[in-house]
Each structure stands twice: as structure tokens, then as C-alpha cells.
Design an enzyme around this catalytic site. Structure first.
Site, PDB file in Angstrom:
ATOM      1  N   GLY A   1       0.848  -1.199   0.000  1.00  0.00           N
ATOM      2  CA  GLY A   1       0.000   0.000   0.000  1.00  0.00           C
ATOM      3  C   GLY A   1       0.874   1.235   0.000  1.00  0.00           C
TER       4      GLY A   1
ATOM      5  NE  ARG B   1       8.894   5.983  -0.408  1.00  0.00           N
ATOM      6  CZ  ARG B   1      10.132   6.182  -0.796  1.00  0.00           C
ATOM      7  NH1 ARG B   1      10.813   7.187  -0.294  1.00  0.00           N
ATOM      8  NH2 ARG B   1      10.693   5.418  -1.687  1.00  0.00           N
TER       9      ARG B   1
ATOM     10  CE  LYS C   1       8.534   7.197  -4.643  1.00  0.00           C
ATOM     11  NZ  LYS C   1       8.979   6.550  -5.881  1.00  0.00           N
TER      12      LYS C   1
ATOM     13  CG  ASP D   1      10.932   7.751   7.209  1.00  0.00           C
ATOM     14  OD1 ASP D   1      10.469   7.340   6.119  1.00  0.00           O
ATOM     15  OD2 ASP D   1      12.018   8.358   7.299  1.00  0.00           O
TER      16      ASP D   1
ATOM     17  NE  ARG E   1       4.352   7.794  -8.357  1.00  0.00           N
ATOM     18  CZ  ARG E   1       4.842   6.690  -7.768  1.00  0.00           C
ATOM     19  NH1 ARG E   1       6.014   6.201  -8.113  1.00  0.00           N
ATOM     20  NH2 ARG E   1       4.155   6.079  -6.813  1.00  0.00           N
TER      21      ARG E   1
ATOM     22  NE  ARG F   1       0.840   1.176  -6.779  1.00  0.00           N
ATOM     23  CZ  ARG F   1       2.034   1.744  -6.657  1.00  0.00           C
ATOM     24  NH1 ARG F   1       3.118   1.028  -6.811  1.00  0.00           N
ATOM     25  NH2 ARG F   1       2.147   3.020  -6.354  1.00  0.00           N
TER      26      ARG F   1
ATOM     27  CG  ASP G   1       4.991  -3.678  -5.184  1.00  0.00           C
ATOM     28  OD1 ASP G   1       5.544  -4.762  -5.415  1.00  0.00           O
ATOM     29  OD2 ASP G   1       5.564  -2.727  -4.639  1.00  0.00           O
TER      30      ASP G   1
ATOM     31  CG  ASP H   1       8.795   2.153  -7.228  1.00  0.00           C
ATOM     32  OD1 ASP H   1       9.920   2.575  -6.910  1.00  0.00           O
ATOM     33  OD2 ASP H   1       7.930   1.858  -6.403  1.00  0.00           O
TER      34      ASP H   1
END
Ligand code: AMP
Ligand code: MG
Length: 480
Positions: free
Chosen positions: A87, A90, A110, A122, A173, A180, A249, A259
């Protein structure tokens, strides 16, 4: 000043279990590092407004623009072959911006803070990796390869802790969508058949609306996604792009590259090339990418099984029939692209062999991939080895069997062989200047030359040089 955001959020109308509604976490002191002015224009956004304090507050997640419905998306995926619940850990999807010409794009931040999907992370991103994604995704777009885009990078005024303290940053982005293969795996594994079907219908409507004539709309979806991915990975291979982390993913339903973590371009031609520090087995090596794409499509097919047919055995047969076509499909796209790179506009049985021989020679003599094709394009061929010269003669003979002029051959080659790619050492140099010295000029120059990779300008020559032979093996890291 109005930025002209025009949100209509279809994903937010899917069942609740596909996402978690939440705002990005505010950051202390946002500053704009780079804004993609030409993309802003394409999207019908007002550049001045985007660069203003209010505009930057949106990129930072401090202000939610009118019409946005921020959420974190749920998905799962096979990471290095192992299934995990994932998921947006971040990232926050602000919503879908509809451009003046009616195109619908996801706007996602992102590095925008923790979410219920963060696991141990984090929720943040560092400046270097976000600029890296910006540079490479924009270079890919310029290379005419389907990809998510980068609209802006802002720093947060906060540090993120990795091995050392690094400046925090957020990338905006832009994507055809963030659906996905892993989104389907999530639905197939954890949600109801109805929800899976809603997702599939949603994907069809959004990306493959040409479905009317299909006898089975979910077989159609599988076929279309497979074609898009076969075409995409062929394009990667043709320019020497190594994605580095082709987990399910990280494979989109739209067919866009997504990605940009440990990705990098290959210098010397070697199918075994791996840059990613964590890919110790070479699962995502350059030469493996087509197989992995096929493997991922098989996972996509699996997740669609309940929709393909009510009887499981029939569903499996339907799926197998489709995915069995992947290797041939991929090769067709790749061969088409390779012929173009060699200036061939007709098809001969022996072409594949001719191409294979060139690649083999490049491998044997450790030739730079991009620059070999560049040299052929520019007629600056300077290999002395006899085998290379023999190959060259055979290639010339092959070209002579076509009914086009030498100029036309070279023009065709110029259209398909980039004069430059984002060389790893150039990217690193730009990032070091930006991150360590706050000097963005090196990056700006790089972005400028990467914008027209088929232009063959004088200015680009400097950037076409391969790294010094003494350079240490290049290593990349997942963009965390
Ligand atoms: P990636 O390797 O970028 O494809 O990310 C894999 C998964 O890890 C995704 O679910 C990401 O959202 C999550 N992730 C990556 N980095 C972080 C981070 N710093 N904090 C929280 N989640 C992260
Ligand atoms: Mg990812």
C-alpha cells in the site's frame, strides 16, 4: 492566482477497502526545488500559481487544493517473488486532475508522511532519490517510453534519517493511474469477488474502454495489459534501461513505467547487468526483464481467475492461453524496435540472427550499448576487430536490399537510437551538486540535454561519453 486544478476523483468512488482517506502530513518549511514547466503546461496548469507559496504548499502536502480527496491506496504485491501486503506507505493520492483536453491523470505526493500502510517506514523520502526519479522519469518520457511523470520536487525543511541525516523532499508524481498488478492481487486475496470485479471494471473503463467487441471483458483486460507490458519492456531493452525492482506492485495496469528506485541505464552491453544493491541473485538483471514481465503478467492472470470463468479449470485454461503468448508478443515488439535501430524497414528471416551477432560482439568486446548504436547512426564506426568488420559488411549488404536511400536509413536510425541517455555518473554529479551544495544548475543542464535525446545536437556530445573505465561498478539503492 488560480493553479487551475480540476479534480474529479473516480478512484475515491471505489469501495472503501481500496484506500484510506487521509491528508498528507504537514511539513515545516517547504521550498520548491524544481518545477516541470512543460508538463504543467500540458496539464493545463498555471505555472506561476504552482510556483507561488500556495502552489508549493500543495506540493508539500500542507494545503489540499479544492476538489482533491486525498487518500492512501491499498495494494499488495510479490516483492522478489514473495507475496506481501503493501500500500501507499509514503504517498498520498490527491485525486485525479482532468486536463482541458479531457485527459485524466493521478496527482500523487510521494514522501508525504506515514499512512496505515507504512509498516516500519517513516513515510518520508530524501531529496536525492526524489530528484533522481524526476530526472530519469523525464528522460524516459523524452525517450518516448510510457512512464509516470514528475511535476515538482519540494524540500520539506525537515531531515529524514537514513544512514545519515538527509534533507527531506516530496515528489509530485503524475500518472495515467496508480493501478498496479498488486492492486488486483490485493483485491483477489483480501476482498470479495464483487470488489475484484468492481476494480476490473474500473480499470477497463479507465484504460481499456475499447471493450465492446470482446467476448470476455476480463480476458480482454488481461490481453491488453499483457500487450502494453510486452511493448513497454521491449522499449526498456531497446534503450538499455534496467528497472531494478520489477515487483508486481511496481507494474502498472496502464502500461507506464513506475517506481524509479534502483533503476539505471546500462553502459557496457551485458545481459547480466544488475545495479541494485539488494538484487543479489540478479532476479531483475537486464536480460531477465522480459521473463520477469511475463512472470508478473501470470500473477495478474491469477488474480483475475474468478472473473475469467465461473469454473476454475476453464478460467485457468483461458488464462494460460493468453499468457502463453507473452514471449512471442514481446519478441515481436523487440525485433521491430531492433530493426528500426539498425535502419531496417523490411523484414527478413535472418534479421534476428544479424541482430544477435551484433549483440554478441558487443558483449565480447565490452562495447558501450548506447554508443555502439550511436556510432552506427552517425557513421562513426570505429571497431577494428575483424569480426566487427565482417558484421558491418553483412549489415551493409542487408541495408542494400531495401529500397531506400542511405540518408533515409540514417534518418530512421536517428529516430530510434538516442544520442544520449541519463548516464549514471552524470545523474550522480547532478544530484551531488543539488543535495550537497544546493546548486541546481548541473541538474538543470542535464535535464535540458535529456529533453531531446534524438536531436543529436553539438551540446549533447559531452553527455554522450561513457564513464571512465576506472569508475567503480555503479550501485543503486531502493529509493527509501
Ligand atoms: P517500493 O520499493 O518503493 O516499491 O516500496 C515498497 C513498499 O514500501 C510500498 O508499499 C511503499 O509504500 C513502502 N515504502 C517504501 N519506502 C517507505 C517509507 N520510507 N516509509 C513507509 N513506507 C515505505
Ligand atoms: Mg513501489
Amino acid at each position: 492566482m488560480n493553479a487551475n486544478w480540476n479534480f474529479d476523483n473516480s478512484y475515491a468512488r471505489l469501495p472503501e477497502r481500496f484506500f484510506t482517506r487521509m491528508r498528507p502530513t504537514s511539513v515545516r518549511d517547504p521550498k520548491l526545488v524544481v518545477l516541470n514547466r512543460s508538463l504543467a503546461e500540458e496539464l493545463g496548469l498555471n505555472r506561476e500559481a504552482l510556483a507561488s507559496e500556495e502552489g508549493v504548499a500543495v506540493f508539500a502536502g500542507n494545503r489540499v487544493p479544492e476538489g482533491a480527496e486525498p487518500l492512501a491506496q491499498a495494494y499488495a504485491g510479490h516483492q522478489f517473488g514473495y507475496f506481501n501486503m503493501l500500500g501507499d506507505g509514503r504517498a498520498i493520492l490527491l485525486g485525479e486532475h482532468v486536463t482541458p483536453s479531457g485527459e485524466r491523470v493521478d496527482i500523487q505526493l510521494k514522501g508525504s508522511g506515514r499512512t496505515p500502510y507504512s509498516r516500519g517506514g517513516d513515510g518520508r523520502a530524501a531529496l536525492g532519490p526524489m530528484l533522481r526519479e524526476y530526472i530519469i522519469s523525464e528522460a524516459m518520457h523524452a525517450l518516448r517510453i510510457p512512464t509516470t511523470r514528475s511535476l515538482a520536487v519540494v524540500t520539506t525543511g525537515e531531515v529524514v534519517i537514513r544512514e545519515t541525516e538527509l534533507p527531506g523532499a516530496i515528489l509530485t508524481r503524475v500518472a495515467a493511474s496508480h493501478l498496479r498488478v498488486g492492486t488486483f492481487q490485493y483485491a483477489a486475496r483480501f476482498l470479495s469477488k464483487e470488489e475484484l470485479q468492481q476494480l476490473a471494471d474500473y480499470a477497463i473503463k479507465r484504460h481499456y474502454p475499447d471493450v465492446e467487441h470482446a467476448s470476455n471483458r476480463y480476458v480482454f483486460l488481461l490481453e491488453e495489459v499483457m500487450k502494453k507490458q510486452a511493448a513497454l519492456v521491449a522499449k526498456w531493452q531497446l534503450v538499455g534501461f534496467i528497472h531494478g525492482v520489477m515487483n508486481t506492485d511496481n507494474m502498472t495496469i496502464s502500461g507506464e513505467t513506475i517506481d524509479y528506485g534502483p533503476c539505471a541505464f546500462m553502459d557496457v552491453y551485458d545481459p547480466k547487468t544488475v545495479f541494485s544493491s539488494i538484487d543479489t541473485q540478479g532476479r531483475y538483471a537486464y536480460g531477465n526483464q522480459p521473463y520477469i514481465a511475463g512472470w508478473n503478467i501470470a500473477r495478474f492472470a491469477e488474480s483475475l481467475l474468478p472473473l475469467l470463468h465461473d469454473e476454475e479449470q476453464k478460467a485457468i485454461e483461458l488464462a494460460q492461453e493468453v499468457i502463453a503468448q507473452f514471449p512471442t508478443l514481446y519478441e515481436t515488439y523487440w525485433l521491430q524496435g531492433m530493426r528500426a535501430k539498425l535502419g531496417l524497414c523490411t523484414e527478413e528471416e535472418e534479421d534476428k540472427k544479424l541482430i544477435g551477432e551484433l549483440l554478441h560482439l558487443m558483449y565480447t568486446y565490452q562495447a558501450d550499448y548506447t554508443n555502439t548504436f550511436r556510432a552506427l547512426t552517425l557513421d562513426e564506426w570505429n571497431f577494428n576487430e575483424k569480426e566487427f568488420r565482417d558484421w558491418y559488411v553483412r549489415w551493409q549488404q542487408r541495408i542494400a536490399r531495401q529500397d531506400i536511400t542511405k540518408d533515409e536509413v540514417h534518418e530512421r536510425m536517428r529516430q530510434h537510437n538516442p544520442a544520449i541517455i541519463p548516464r549514471n555518473y552524470r545523474v550522480e554529479e547532478a544530484l551531488a551538486a543539488a543535495v550537497e551544495y544546493g546548486d541546481d544548475t548541473v541538474m538543470e543542464r542535464l535535464l535540458h540535454v535529456l529533453k531531446y535525446p534524438y536531436a543529436y545536437t553539438k551540446e549533447q556530445e559531452e553527455y554522450a561519453k561513457p564513464p571512465a573505465p576506472s569508475a567503480r561498478p555503479y550501485r543503486t539503492f531502493c529509493g527509501t
